[in-house]
Design a protein around this motif. Structure first.
Motif, short mmCIF file in Angstrom:
data_model
loop_
_atom_site.label_atom_id
_atom_site.label_comp_id
_atom_site.label_asym_id
_atom_site.label_seq_id
_atom_site.Cartn_x
_atom_site.Cartn_y
_atom_site.Cartn_z
N SER A 161 -13.64 -4.96 -54.94
CA SER A 161 -14.79 -5.40 -54.13
C SER A 161 -16.11 -4.93 -54.71
CB SER A 161 -14.63 -4.93 -52.68
OG SER A 161 -14.58 -3.54 -52.65
N ASN B 4 -12.91 -7.25 -39.12
CA ASN B 4 -12.90 -7.04 -40.57
C ASN B 4 -13.33 -5.62 -40.94
OD1 ASN B 4 -15.41 -7.76 -39.51
ND2 ASN B 4 -16.20 -8.43 -41.48
N LEU B 198 -4.47 -13.24 -41.14
CA LEU B 198 -4.77 -13.21 -42.57
C LEU B 198 -5.62 -14.42 -42.96
CD1 LEU B 198 -4.34 -12.07 -45.41
CD2 LEU B 198 -2.19 -13.32 -45.51
N LEU B 201 -9.05 -13.87 -41.72
CA LEU B 201 -9.72 -12.86 -42.55
C LEU B 201 -10.19 -13.47 -43.86
CD1 LEU B 201 -10.35 -9.75 -42.65
CD2 LEU B 201 -8.26 -9.51 -43.98
N PHE B 202 -9.36 -14.33 -44.43
CA PHE B 202 -9.72 -15.02 -45.68
C PHE B 202 -11.01 -15.83 -45.47
CE2 PHE B 202 -9.59 -19.12 -47.93
CZ PHE B 202 -9.63 -18.70 -49.25
N VAL B 206 -13.81 -13.90 -47.52
CA VAL B 206 -13.88 -14.54 -48.85
C VAL B 206 -14.94 -15.65 -48.84
CG1 VAL B 206 -12.62 -15.86 -50.59
CG2 VAL B 206 -11.49 -14.00 -49.42
N VAL B 466 -7.91 -12.33 -50.77
CA VAL B 466 -8.72 -11.41 -49.95
C VAL B 466 -9.02 -10.14 -50.74
CG1 VAL B 466 -8.66 -9.90 -47.91
CG2 VAL B 466 -7.97 -12.29 -47.71
N GLY B 470 -12.67 -10.77 -51.74
CA GLY B 470 -13.23 -10.39 -50.43
C GLY B 470 -14.58 -9.68 -50.58
#
Lengths: 317, 482
Positions: A161, B4, B198, B201-202, B206, B466, B470
């Motif tokens: 990240s 998140n 999931l 969250l993606f 993302v 992710v 991410g």
């Protein structure tokens, strides 16, 4: 794979594996592409070669001081530890990280910018330190400043990240094609990266207000303290800039400079105001208002080396 | 607490595990306490507002059910609605009304003694849980739902943590009874929930959070950017808000599903809609149906002729805009959608060939709907109505002034590059992947169970993306502000 719990576990394991492989690949390619910085950090944080003069600072140091010239004039072995964009917080980290591996240098030349004392304790580009966590100082500083803490410390793939989209795509592709960050026709030598023959053509930008914060002041005193304890001669330098543009135009620039001058006077440290050199009025020596070009760097390195040499000879007497 | 965030990474498994470990009789208490912790992570003291409306509506429900006459029932319903709308009026709309009244007085040269503005933060998710609470008393009043006598269970209906701060806005008939049901652990159910979380969250980390970097940079200083940057930012915001909000809904539905609860669907590929009416059947379904059930139909719906239908549509969309926020930008956004809808209703009324469409016409209709929705989002996202007008003006009339190559340059702010072309490529790739998967895979992904290999490939790929792409900055969800 009919069991849902097993499927969750497998999906997790596969994702961890894929991401770890991607992380290793990206970080490897990045260290190949960012050849100059990676090599410099290796020499600073992993090697143990002795240098008698260490130059600390930001891009102004990085591109302005040629160690070969300093070595010839001073009869010393010097290293240019300048890193783009950094302030006193990272300069202190580099000094401490360097001292953790290398023999103590005789002289540290700290080239400061007006923004050096803002007190910011964040990294300009934290990820360039990640491959060097074997150096205890680097490791603890990254951890204590949340740049490499928590899970990220133990699960390398989470560091992805910190890499930009550019790092993960363009840089990887360039690296695969054999390119690196040393521009064509330029060279590196002991931390110095030549800055092309380009002559400045850009107009001065509007400048932010500058501050000497208590944290910035404390960081400077920390560096002074480290040098005193190790018996290192510290020299403060304000590097050349075209027609003293930052100093004249940045709001509060003069106040910051006066504060540094006071501290240097009180602590008996040599302060070289090299923005006042004659070369600062000739645009032929500048790549842009804040940085010298190759020609300027050669001339300035010679001047700075003579200043250092003169000061050291005076001290020896 | 954000879905998140790293805190939620600990909170969710602990709560889910405890939920299954505890005997059924204690589970409501666990969920209630967990929901309190979840909500108090934002501004702890605001939980008192929730307790206030819970107390009022709990009592109102029982009083309505116990009332002998319709008039008394109505009185208690009105009391409950006034309390709920009152809370909204004070915390959300007071400063807006005051500001506009003062401006009106100033324009008319009327002297007045100013009342002080309230310097308070808007309680998070206020409009969501207030609307959910109102749907309870309305349904009890209509006789579709028995009043809940268990204060803890009723509190949980309002505070159930997965959907507390941004919906879906549930109805008591769907949710309340689920708190009394015994949910035994089923691995399949857990997988269904985790898979949907999931996917949410993606979409959030993302896509939405990556696009927000571009959108925020351009929309916060619109005068400094070309028409092309503004157009890209507008399209990006159109995608961002979908990924942000539907991502939240997916995570909420998934978190609830992991514990055996079934929440209503909130999104159904809205940008595939071929007209604006279809769009509103696919976007924020829980709010659209709320307005339909409690405003549009009581006003007469669409059965009293075209004129009444148009009036009701106008009212619903203006209210919907106002629901989103106390700002003229949201009201204009609602008004634009009402205009779109009126135009469509008129078209549908007078056109006979509406349902006989070729693929090309369908595609063009989808594209036109997307463009209209995107243009309306300009008002939704802009910092004020003036900025929105400026953006629209530059976007629609400025394209000749700047060569297209300039538009594709990296986006910078204060001389620092904040969004590169590599970021643009990654964003576009991820957006295309998302639309492709949403088109090809079943809604809510639950039936992926029947195809274990596809399921495994899907979950590993999405989780890898992710990790790899991410953007983890604990960025809040757009709809939390409402």
């Amino acid at each position: 794979m009919r069991s849902p719990l097993l499927r969750i576990l497998w999906a997790f394991m596969i994702a961890l594996l894929v991401s770890q492989v991607v992380y290793s690949f990206v970080s490897h390619r990045l260290s190949r592409y960012e050849l100059h910085m990676h090599q410099k950090f290796s020499e600073l944080f992993s090697d143990s070669t002795h240098y008698s003069i260490l130059f600390l600072g930001s891009s102004k140091t990085h591109a302005d001081i040629h160690p070969a010239i300093v070595d010839t004039i001073c009869g010393a072995t010097s290293y240019n530890a300048g890193v783009d964009g950094i302030s006193l917080f990272e300069e202190k980290l580099i000094l401490e990280g360097y001292l953790a591996r290398h023999p103590v240098p005789r002289v540290v030349v700290l080239s400061f910018d007006l923004h050096s004392f803002s007190g910011a304790r964040n990294f300009f580009n934290a990820k360039q330190y990640f491959p060097f966590v074997a150096n205890k100082v680097v490791d603890t500083t990254l951890a204590s400043h949340q740049a490499l803490s928590g899970l990220k410390r133990f699960v390398p793939l989470l560091r992805l990240s910190d890499y930009s989209d550019d790092d993960k795509t363009v840089v990887v592709l360039k690296s695969l094609a054999g390119h690196n960050d040393i521009p064509q026709g330029e060279f590196q030598y002991k931390g110095y990266l030549s800055n092309s023959d380009h002559v400045m053509d850009e107009a001065p930008k509007s400048l932010d207000s500058q501050k000497m914060t208590p944290v910035g002041r404390a960081l400077l005193y920390d560096i002074i303290g480290i040098c005193r304890r190790r018996n290192i001669t510290l020299i403060l330098v304000y590097s050349p800039e075209y027609q003293q543009i930052f100093l004249r135009q940045a709001p509060n620039g003069k106040t910051v400079m006066d504060s540094v001058q006071n501290i240097a006077g009180r602590e008996g440290i040599l302060l070289l105001r090299n923005e006042q050199l004659a070369l600062c009025n000739d645009e032929q020596y500048f790549r842009n208002v804040g940085h010298l070009n190759k020609r300027g760097a050669i001339l300035y390195s010679e001047i700075l080396a003579r200043q250092i040499n003169h000061y050291l000879q005076q001290q020896n007497r | 607490m954000l879905f998140n965030s790293s805190e939620f990474l600990l909170f969710f498994p602990v709560v889910t595990l405890l939920y299954y470990l505890l005997p059924h009789g204690w589970r409501w208490l666990l969920l209630l306490l967990a929901s309190c912790v979840f909500y108090m992570y934002f501004v702890p003291v605001y939980i008192l507002i929730l307790f206030f409306t819970i107390g009022i509506d709990y009592a109102a429900g029982i009083l309505i059910e116990n009332s002998k006459t319709p008039a008394t029932k109505k009185r208690f319903l009105v009391m409950s609605l006034i309390a709920n709308i009152g809370v909204l009026a004070i915390f959300k709309y007071y400063n807006f009304f005051l500001d506009n009244i003062y401006e009106l007085f100033a324009a008319l040269n009327i002297t007045y003694h100013p009342l002080p503005f309230l310097s308070i933060l808007l309680p998070i998710g206020l409009s969501f849980h207030t609307f959910q609470a109102m749907s309870y008393t309305i349904e009890v009043y209509r006789g579709h739902q028995h009043a809940e006598r268990h204060l803890g269970i009723y509190s949980l209906y309002v505070m159930f943590y997965p959907q507390l701060v941004a919906g879906p806005i549930e109805r008591p008939q769907n949710l309340l009874h689920q708190f009394r049901e015994h949910h035994s652990f089923e691995a399949q159910q857990l997988l269904d929930g985790l898979r949907l979380m999931l996917w949410g969250l993606f979409k959030k980390v993302v896509i939405a959070d990556r696009l927000s970097i571009y959108v925020d940079t351009v929309y916060d200083h619109p005068a400094g950017y070309h028409w092309g940057n503004l157009a890209i930012a507008t399209v990006f915001f159109t995608i961002q808000i979908y990924c942000d909000f539907s991502g939240y809904s997916d995570m909420a539905i998934g978190a609830a599903r992991s514990m055996g609860f079934k929440l209503m669907t909130n999104f159904n590929r809205p940008y595939a809609a071929r007209n604006i009416q279809e769009f509103w059947k696919k976007w924020h379904i829980s709010l659209s149906t709320w307005f339909k059930d409690y405003v549009f139909i009581p006003l007469g719906g669409s059965r009293r002729g075209l004129a009444v239908t148009c009036r009701n549509t106008l009212i619903v969309f203006l209210l919907s805009g106002f629901w989103h926020g106390a700002n003229w930008t949201f009201i204009i956004w609602g008004a634009l959608h009402s205009l779109y809808m009126l135009a469509y209703l008129l078209y549908k009324h007078y056109s006979k060939a509406a349902d006989r469409r070729s693929h090309l016409i369908s595609l063009l209709s989808t594209l036109l709907t997307f463009v209209l929705v995107a243009l309306a989002w300009v008002y939704f996202r802009a910092n004020d109505a003036g900025s929105a007008s400026l953006i629209l003006q530059h976007m629609l009339t400025g394209f000749q002034a700047v060569p297209f190559q300039q538009v594709l340059k990296d986006v910078s702010q204060n001389n620092a590059i904040v969004f590169t072309n590599a970021g643009m490529l990654v964003s576009i790739a991820m957006i295309l992947l998302m639309f492709f998967l949403e088109r090809r895979l079943p809604a809510q992904l639950f039936s992926l169970n029947k195809r274990p290999a596809v399921d495994l490939a899907f979950c590993s790929m999405v989780l890898s993306l992710v990790f790899i792409f991410g953007v983890f900055g604990n960025k809040s969800f757009i709809y939390f502000q409402f």
